[in-house]
Design an enzyme around this catalytic site. Structure first.
Site, mmCIF file in Angstrom:
data_model
loop_
_atom_site.group_PDB
_atom_site.id
_atom_site.type_symbol
_atom_site.label_atom_id
_atom_site.label_comp_id
_atom_site.label_asym_id
_atom_site.label_seq_id
_atom_site.Cartn_x
_atom_site.Cartn_y
_atom_site.Cartn_z
ATOM 1 N N TYR A 1 -14.982 7.340 32.593
ATOM 2 C CA TYR A 1 -14.698 8.291 33.679
ATOM 3 C C TYR A 1 -14.266 7.520 34.917
ATOM 4 O O TYR A 1 -14.918 6.546 35.301
ATOM 5 C CB TYR A 1 -15.945 9.126 33.987
ATOM 6 C CG TYR A 1 -15.737 10.120 35.104
ATOM 7 C CD1 TYR A 1 -14.974 11.269 34.905
ATOM 8 C CD2 TYR A 1 -16.292 9.909 36.363
ATOM 9 C CE1 TYR A 1 -14.765 12.181 35.934
ATOM 10 C CE2 TYR A 1 -16.100 10.820 37.400
ATOM 11 C CZ TYR A 1 -15.334 11.952 37.175
ATOM 12 O OH TYR A 1 -15.143 12.854 38.196
ATOM 13 N N ASP B 1 -13.192 -0.864 36.864
ATOM 14 C CA ASP B 1 -13.759 0.209 37.681
ATOM 15 C C ASP B 1 -15.251 -0.059 37.858
ATOM 16 O O ASP B 1 -16.059 0.226 36.975
ATOM 17 C CB ASP B 1 -13.504 1.564 37.011
ATOM 18 C CG ASP B 1 -14.000 2.713 37.883
ATOM 19 O OD1 ASP B 1 -14.619 2.443 38.935
ATOM 20 O OD2 ASP B 1 -13.772 3.876 37.506
ATOM 21 N N LYS C 1 -19.716 4.208 45.688
ATOM 22 C CA LYS C 1 -21.171 4.445 45.677
ATOM 23 C C LYS C 1 -21.935 3.524 46.630
ATOM 24 O O LYS C 1 -22.032 3.807 47.811
ATOM 25 C CB LYS C 1 -21.695 4.365 44.250
ATOM 26 C CG LYS C 1 -20.961 5.407 43.348
ATOM 27 C CD LYS C 1 -21.746 5.847 42.166
ATOM 28 C CE LYS C 1 -20.940 6.703 41.204
ATOM 29 N NZ LYS C 1 -21.289 8.102 41.168
HETATM 30 N N1 PMP Z 1 -15.382 5.666 38.583
HETATM 31 C C1 PMP Z 1 -16.587 5.664 38.032
HETATM 32 C C2 PMP Z 1 -16.943 4.565 37.063
HETATM 33 C C3 PMP Z 1 -17.524 6.642 38.355
HETATM 34 O O1 PMP Z 1 -18.737 6.626 37.790
HETATM 35 C C4 PMP Z 1 -17.164 7.646 39.281
HETATM 36 C C5 PMP Z 1 -18.125 8.759 39.690
HETATM 37 N N2 PMP Z 1 -19.295 8.863 39.049
HETATM 38 C C6 PMP Z 1 -15.883 7.623 39.819
HETATM 39 C C7 PMP Z 1 -15.014 6.610 39.469
HETATM 40 C C8 PMP Z 1 -15.450 8.649 40.809
HETATM 41 O O2 PMP Z 1 -16.090 8.455 42.026
HETATM 42 P P1 PMP Z 1 -16.287 9.656 43.067
HETATM 43 O O3 PMP Z 1 -17.235 10.627 42.441
HETATM 44 O O4 PMP Z 1 -16.819 8.975 44.301
HETATM 45 O O5 PMP Z 1 -14.927 10.256 43.303
#
Ligand code: PMP
Length: 395
Positions: free
Chosen positions: A139, A211, A239
């Site tokens: 994700y 990521d 985060k």
């Molecule tokens: N990349 C990863 C690995 C994530 O876990 C998340 C959200 N859980 C995102 C991108 C997207 O981040 P956001 O919810 O701050 O848009």
């Protein structure tokens, strides 16, 4: 009445599914959290829980770390935002880049979704290729580049052979991957996997985007990839770098990052980019983490995993995060997660909620630990959880 049940009845009429992000919904209605303190949260019904959701990852210092609260207040008191550069954004960027060997430039954005979107746009722009490769069950946010489309292909995590085959077409601008999967439960990379990703992307001129929105500054002070000797082309973080306020970034080497406006011609902009209050919160959090021994977080995580180890589930963990899969062998990719019993996990979640422990409602999300948790919390909560798992699985 302002209890969770009646609040949800109101919310259902005005928000799709009653919530502002799908994972916040669970049957029959979510607990409305009204406050948090350190490792605990309180809901609208007066229940207090030990919190292992932690805002889905950002709150590594817990809900109310005093220095971070002070920084947030002082920053807002100094003017909420300016739409102009600030001193603190430089300090935060230098602090982050000081931990990275692979990145020497960074751009702040408000969310992880935006970070991956712009990192991918940058790869498309730089390589002049059209396709993107990602991992099944990985994700990276909810924008069109990573949601099923004709230019997006998927392979399994930990599958080096398919990676080589796909990348050999030299059609892909980027391979984007979480170094530890964190959105199909926790799946660690097999020995040699990330090294192979680095080699295959290099060989084929594909941009390797790590990521690290979850893993960055959670598993160590810096990047998971670099800690393991792997140096991606672009990295996304989020985060933790905002200390609980909206802040994320994409970063990489000068050659790539110089494509971004106004240095180059790839348009990228944002009213809230490097928002001063988020930057203050992130800076305060990272300064604190810099002087913190992550071994304590490792120990808490290992202890929790230890309690669950003979309860009938399979436990995967890395520092500060954990998954309990309701199946007998650990999944090694997104598709194998299907063998875990999601309903059983949800039953465990509901039972734990009744006992004052707030776990993620879905098996796809991770159990997170913070420096505000104590060994006594983990001992009590995870021996309880082991008991509930045994009972739900009928062992
Ligand atoms: N990349 C990863 C690995 C994530 O876990 C998340 C959200 N859980 C995102 C991108 C997207 O981040 P956001 O919810 O701050 O848009």
């Amino acid at each position: 009445m302002n209890n969770s049940r009646s609040l949800f009845r109101r919310a259902r009429r005005i928000f799709p599914g009653g919530v502002n992000s799908p994972v916040r919904y669970f049957r029959p209605y979510p607990a409305y959290i009204v406050s948090g303190e350190a490792q605990r949260v309180r809901d609208a019904d007066g229940n207090i829980y030990t919190d292992y959701v932690l805002g889905y990852g950002p709150l590594i210092l817990g809900h109310t770390p005093a220095p971070v609260l002070r920084s947030i207040y002082m920053s807002a008191r100094n003017g909420i935002m300016f739409g102009a550069p600030t001193v603190q954004e430089i300090e935060l960027a230098e602090l982050i880049l000081g931990t990275c060997r692979s990145a020497d430039m960074i751009r702040f954005v408000p969310s992880g979704s935006e970070a991956t979107m712009h990192a991918l746009r940058l790869a498309l722009h730089h390589t002049r290729r059209k396709k993107i490769l990602k991992v099944k069950g990985g994700y990276h946010g909810s924008h069109p580049l990573v949601i099923s489309n004709e230019n997006l292909s998927e392979i399994e995590f930990n599958d080096i052979e398919s990676l080589g085959t796909e990348l050999s077409t030299r059609e892909y601008a980027a391979f984007i991957v979480e170094p530890v999967m964190g959105n199909s439960g926790l799946i660690s990379p097999r020995e040699g996997y990330l090294k192979a990703v680095r080699e295959e992307t290099e060989r084929t001129g594909t941009v390797f985007i790590a990521d690290e929105v979850i893993t960055g500054f959670r598993t160590c002070f810096g990047l998971y990839t670099e800690r393991n000797g792997i140096f991606p082309d672009l990295v996304t973080v989020g985060k933790i770098i905002g200390g609980g306020l909206p802040l994320a970034a994409f970063a990489g080497d000068r050659n790539l990052m110089r494509n971004v406006r106004p240095a180059g011609d790839m348009m990228q902009a944002g009213t809230y980019s490097a928002h001063p209050v988020s930057v203050a919160s992130g800076l305060s959090t990272l300064k604190r983490l810099k002087n913190t021994n992550y071994e304590r977080l490792s120990e808490l995580t290992r202890m929790a995993a230890g309690f669950l180890s003979d309860s009938g589930c399979s436990v995967a963990f890395e520092t500060g995060m954990l998954s309990a899969f309701m199946c007998s062998t650990l999944p090694s990719n997104g598709s194998e997660v299907a063998r875990a019993d999601r309903q059983a996990y949800f039953s465990v979640f509901r039972r734990m909620l009744k006992k004052g422990v707030y776990l993620p409602p879905s098996q796809d999300e991770l159990v997170f630990f913070s420096f505000a948790h104590h060994a006594s919390d983990v001992r009590r909560d995870f021996s309880l959880m082991a008991g509930e798992i045994r009972s739900v699985l009928g062992l």
